[in-house]
Design a protein around this motif. Structure first.
Motif, PDB file in Angstrom:
ATOM      1  N   HIS A 133      -5.322  39.887 -42.399  1.00 17.47           N
ATOM      2  CA  HIS A 133      -5.609  40.377 -43.745  1.00 17.47           C
ATOM      3  C   HIS A 133      -5.538  39.245 -44.763  1.00 17.47           C
ATOM      4  O   HIS A 133      -4.503  38.593 -44.909  1.00 17.47           O
ATOM      5  CB  HIS A 133      -4.584  41.460 -44.092  1.00 17.47           C
ATOM      6  CG  HIS A 133      -4.842  42.133 -45.404  1.00 17.47           C
ATOM      7  ND1 HIS A 133      -4.498  41.565 -46.598  1.00 17.47           N
ATOM      8  CD2 HIS A 133      -5.416  43.331 -45.702  1.00 17.47           C
ATOM      9  CE1 HIS A 133      -4.845  42.392 -47.582  1.00 17.47           C
ATOM     10  NE2 HIS A 133      -5.402  43.467 -47.065  1.00 17.47           N
ATOM     11  N   THR A 134      -6.662  39.029 -45.458  1.00 18.08           N
ATOM     12  CA  THR A 134      -6.642  38.070 -46.576  1.00 18.08           C
ATOM     13  C   THR A 134      -7.222  38.710 -47.832  1.00 18.08           C
ATOM     14  O   THR A 134      -7.531  38.022 -48.793  1.00 18.08           O
ATOM     15  CB  THR A 134      -7.447  36.787 -46.229  1.00 18.08           C
ATOM     16  OG1 THR A 134      -8.722  37.182 -45.665  1.00 18.08           O
ATOM     17  CG2 THR A 134      -6.721  35.917 -45.236  1.00 18.08           C
ATOM     18  N   GLY A 135      -7.419  40.033 -47.823  1.00 15.01           N
ATOM     19  CA  GLY A 135      -7.942  40.713 -49.015  1.00 15.01           C
ATOM     20  C   GLY A 135      -8.655  42.001 -48.647  1.00 15.01           C
ATOM     21  O   GLY A 135      -8.485  42.551 -47.554  1.00 15.01           O
ATOM     22  N   TYR A 136      -9.479  42.461 -49.571  1.00 17.38           N
ATOM     23  CA  TYR A 136     -10.224  43.714 -49.502  1.00 17.38           C
ATOM     24  C   TYR A 136     -10.915  43.943 -48.158  1.00 17.38           C
ATOM     25  O   TYR A 136     -10.930  45.049 -47.638  1.00 17.38           O
ATOM     26  CB  TYR A 136     -11.274  43.651 -50.616  1.00 17.38           C
ATOM     27  CG  TYR A 136     -12.222  44.807 -50.731  1.00 17.38           C
ATOM     28  CD1 TYR A 136     -11.943  45.875 -51.587  1.00 17.38           C
ATOM     29  CD2 TYR A 136     -13.429  44.820 -50.034  1.00 17.38           C
ATOM     30  CE1 TYR A 136     -12.841  46.929 -51.727  1.00 17.38           C
ATOM     31  CE2 TYR A 136     -14.319  45.865 -50.160  1.00 17.38           C
ATOM     32  CZ  TYR A 136     -14.020  46.918 -51.008  1.00 17.38           C
ATOM     33  OH  TYR A 136     -14.899  47.946 -51.144  1.00 17.38           O
ATOM     34  N   PHE A 137     -11.508  42.899 -47.608  1.00 13.74           N
ATOM     35  CA  PHE A 137     -12.421  43.094 -46.490  1.00 13.74           C
ATOM     36  C   PHE A 137     -11.714  43.399 -45.175  1.00 13.74           C
ATOM     37  O   PHE A 137     -12.283  44.033 -44.296  1.00 13.74           O
ATOM     38  CB  PHE A 137     -13.407  41.926 -46.396  1.00 13.74           C
ATOM     39  CG  PHE A 137     -14.351  41.975 -47.559  1.00 13.74           C
ATOM     40  CD1 PHE A 137     -15.445  42.821 -47.528  1.00 13.74           C
ATOM     41  CD2 PHE A 137     -14.115  41.261 -48.718  1.00 13.74           C
ATOM     42  CE1 PHE A 137     -16.292  42.940 -48.613  1.00 13.74           C
ATOM     43  CE2 PHE A 137     -14.965  41.364 -49.821  1.00 13.74           C
ATOM     44  CZ  PHE A 137     -16.050  42.211 -49.761  1.00 13.74           C
TER      45      PHE A 137
END
Lengths: 387, 387
Positions: free
Chosen positions: A91-95
Motif C-alpha cells: 500500500h502506497t496510497g489510493y490505488f
C-alpha cells in the motif's frame, strides 16, 4: 502546423499532453479491425511494447485491450489468482485500496501491507510478510498516482524471488511505464499493467499489459474458469498472439484509432534510447522538486528515494485550498490536479511531468508551469515562511 | 476539407465510416477527465443518449465505459443476474453463444433458445419457454452481426411483460442502435447495450448502455456482490450520475477523445428526426437487398421480417470464396467482411450499411459498393443462374 494552439497545458498525472502526430493518428479514417493495414499496425505495436518493457522471452505476452488501467486489475485478479488464494498488496496510497477491492470481487483474499502516507512498506517488512504466509501474488504500485510515492520494484522482486519464489510479482505501472526504468525480464517481473494516457503518451482508452511466460502458464493452468469474461486471458491470449503474428483474429472489436495513436507514440519513444528517456524524466523531476522546495512547499513523498520521477504531490500551504489554487493556475494556461488520497485529498495538489512535456523541452511546458505556480500561489496570498 | 480522401470505403458491419467532424473530435488536445470542459461534454453525451434510446424515466441511467460492446455483456451478467439464476438467451447467431458463455463465467445458467440459421426463435416458442421456468433475464440480439438476422424486440418484450413480468428484457443492440427503431421506455426494455463503432458512428472503444429504473434497482438490490470490478454498476452508477449532473467524478479514467467523438456523432444524429434516420436506413437496406437479389444472390436472413436494416449477410455463389471476392472488392476501394457464424463462416460475406454511408447519400458509398460488388463477382467468374 499544430492544431493544438491555445489549449491549456495539461500537467496532471495523466492524461498528459500529446504530440501532434499522436493526435493525427487518432483521426485516422475508418478501417477494418481484421484488415491487413490495421492488423500489421497492431502486431508492430505489440512488438514495440516488448521493447518498452525490455522483455524478450518469447513465452511472455503483451496485451492491448480497450478499457483503462483499472481493467488490468481485473485481468490479474480474475486469471492469475484463484478464489480463496491469498495475495499481498503493498500500500502506497489510493490505488492499493482499489486493487485490493478488485481482488475481493473475484473471491481472492487481499492483505494490505500499509505504510504512513508518503512512503511505502519497508523491504524488511515485505520480507517478513512473505515469510509468514504463502502468497500467490504480490502487487506493487510502482508510482502511486495519488501520492507520488515511488516503489523500488527491482528490490521487491529480488526479495520475492529469494524468499517466496512461487509468488507472482505484479506491478501496477499505470503512472510509471514510459518514465521510470522497468527491466521486465532482468528483474523477474511477472506482470506490468498500465494505461495509454500517462508516460506512454497516447490518449486514454487502452489497458496495456506485459505478462511473463510464468504468468501466461499460471493463467493456462488455472483450475477455476476465469472469473471475468471481458478480462479473460483465455479469451484474449490467442487474439494477441495472432495479432502479433500479423494474423487477423476476433474476440471483441479493438479501437483502431487508439491503437494507431499508441503505435505512433511508441515509435516516437524509440527515437531516443530508453535510458535517455528515463534520465530526462529524472532530471526534469529534480528541477520541479527543487523549485517546489525553493517555494517552501513540502511533498507527500518523504525522501528522495520515495519520490516518483513522473509526478509530484505537493502539500498546499496553510490556508490555501485546491479550489483557490487550481483556477488561478488555469487562468495562466496550466492544468494541475487536486488531491486523491482519501484521508488527505483536500490538503494537497498534484503536478504531472511525463511524456512530451518532459522530452520536448522546446514546448516550454515545465518552465511555464513553475512560473504559473509561483504567481498563482502569490495571488492566493501565499508567502514563504522564514527559514 | 476532408482528410479522408483516398482511403477505401469501409462497409463492414462495424466499424463504419466516420464523418470528418467526428474524426476531428478524436484529435482533440489533451484535457483533464475531471475538468469542466470535458465533464460538460460527457454530461451532455449521456443526456443525448437518453434521447437516442427514447428513455425519459429519470430513474433510468445511460452509461459510457471504455471498452467494447462485449463489456456490456459483463455488466449485465455480473450485476443483473445472481449466481445460480436462470437466464434465457435467444439465439440468432454467433453472439448469443458468446453472451451465454459470458453468463456462465459469472455462475449464471444460460439456456439458449435456438433457431435454424437465418431466423430467430418464434414468438410462440419464446412464450412457451417463458411459461416453463422462472427466468431472471431474457436476452435478445437485436441485429445479429454474424447473420444479419433482425429480432422483433418490441414483440418479445410484450410477451415477457405479459407472461413473465419479473424477467428483465435485455437487448444486445451492438449492431442496431442508431439504425433500427428502439423505444426504450414505451417498449418496456430494461437494458440496451451497444458500442460506439456501428450505427452510432463513432470510432470503436466505447461500451454504451441504457439501463431502466428497474435494472438499476435490480443491481442495487443484489444479494451477492457484483461479479466483476471493472464492469461493476456499484462502481459506475455514481460516476455516471455525477457526470450527467456535470460534476467531476472518478472511478477509472475515461477516454476524453472517444467521448468527444461520440458527442459529435450524437449531435449529428439529432440534426434529423430519429424517425427519418430509421426510415432512411430501411430504404437503403431495401435498395441493397433488391440489388443483391437482382444479382441472383441469397441472404442468410430468410424473410424480409428477419432482415436487418443496417447490414446484409449474403451467401457466396457456388465456387467463389471470401478470399476470392474480398480482395477484388478492395481493389475497387470497397471493404466488406467475411462470414462469422461458426457453422458456415466460409460460405457467406457481409455488407454493412449504417451511419454516414447511409445518411449522406452524397458520399456515394452505397452505389459505389453495389457497382464494385457486381464487377468483382463477374471477375471472380460468377454468372447469374438462369431463372
Amino acid at each position: 502546423m499544430s492544431t493544438q494552439a491555445g489549449h491549456p497545458t495539461i500537467l496532471i498525472p495523466g492524461p498528459v499532453e500529446f504530440d501532434d502526430a499522436v493526435l493525427q493518428a487518432m483521426a485516422h479514417p475508418s478501417e477494418s479491425h481484421v484488415g491487413a493495414p490495421f492488423v500489421n499496425v497492431f502486431g508492430e505495436t505489440l512488438s514495440l511494447l516488448r521493447q518498452l518493457f525490455i522483455a524478450s522471452d518469447p513465452a511472455s505476452q503483451p496485451l492491448v485491450l480497450s478499457g483503462s488501467g483499472t481493467l488490468g486489475w481485473d485481468v490479474v485478479a480474475s486469471n492469475l489468482a484463484e478464489p480463496g488464494d491469498d495475495v499481498l498488496v503493498l500500500h502506497t496510497g489510493y490505488f492499493a485500496d482499489s486493487f485490493a477491492d478488485c481482488f475481493k470481487t473475484y473471491g481472492v483474499n487481499a492483505f494490505q501491507l500499509k505504510a504512513p502516507i508518503g512512503s511505502g512498506p519497508s523491504l524488511s517488512k515485505i520480507e517478513e510478510e512473505l515469510r509468514s504466509k504463502k502468497y500467490r501474488i504480490i502487487t506493487i504500485t510502482h508510482t502511486d498516482t495519488s501520492t507520488g510515492v515511488l516503489s523500488d520494484i527491482k528490490a521487491v522482486s529480488e526479495i520475492v524471488h529469494r524468499v517466496s519464489p512461487d509468488t507472482l510479482v505484479v506491478v501496477d505501472g499505470v503512472c510509471s511505464v514510459g518514465c521510470e526504468e522497468i527491466q521486465f525480464d532482468a528483474w523477474g517481473i511477472d506482470v506490468v499493467l498500465t494505461a495509454s494516457q500517462k508516460a506512454i503518451g497516447a490518449p486514454a482508452g487502452l489497458c496495456i499489459m506485459m505478462l511473463s511466460g510464468r504468468a501466461v502458464k499460471t493463467s493456462e493452468a488455472r483450475k477455476a474458469p476465469p472469473g471475468s469474461y471481458f478480462a479473460s486471458l483465455k479469451n484474449w491470449l490467442p487474439i494477441m498472439r495472432n495479432y502479433e503474428a500479423k494474423k487477423p483474429s476476433y474476440f471483441a472489436t479493438p479501437s483502431p484509432q487508439l491503437v494507431r495513436a499508441l503505435h505512433t507514440s511508441l515509435q516516437q519513444i524509440f527515437r531516443a534510447p530508453l535510458s535517455v528517456r528515463f534520465e530526462t524524466h529524472k532530471a526534469v523531476s529534480r528541477k520541479v522538486k527543487s523549485a517546489i522546495e525553493s517555494l517552501g512547499l513540502r511533498q507527500l513523498a518523504n525522501t528522495p528515494a520515495d519520490q516518483a520521477n513522473g509526478m509530484t504531490a505537493i502539500y498546499l500551504p496553510e490556508g490555501i485550498t485546491s479550489p483557490d489554487l487550481l483556477p488561478k493556475l488555469l487562468a495562466k494556461g496550466v492544468v494541475m490536479a487536486g488531491g486523491l488520497h482519501r484521508e488527505i485529498a483536500a490538503k494537497y495538489f498534484r503536478f504531472g511531468h511525463m511524456g512530451v512535456s518532459v522530452m520536448n523541452e522546446g514546448l516550454g511546458h515545465i518552465d511555464k508551469a513553475l512560473a504559473a505556480l509561483k504567481e498563482a500561489l502569490a495571488e492566493a496570498g501565499y508567502q514563504k515562511a522564514q527559514a
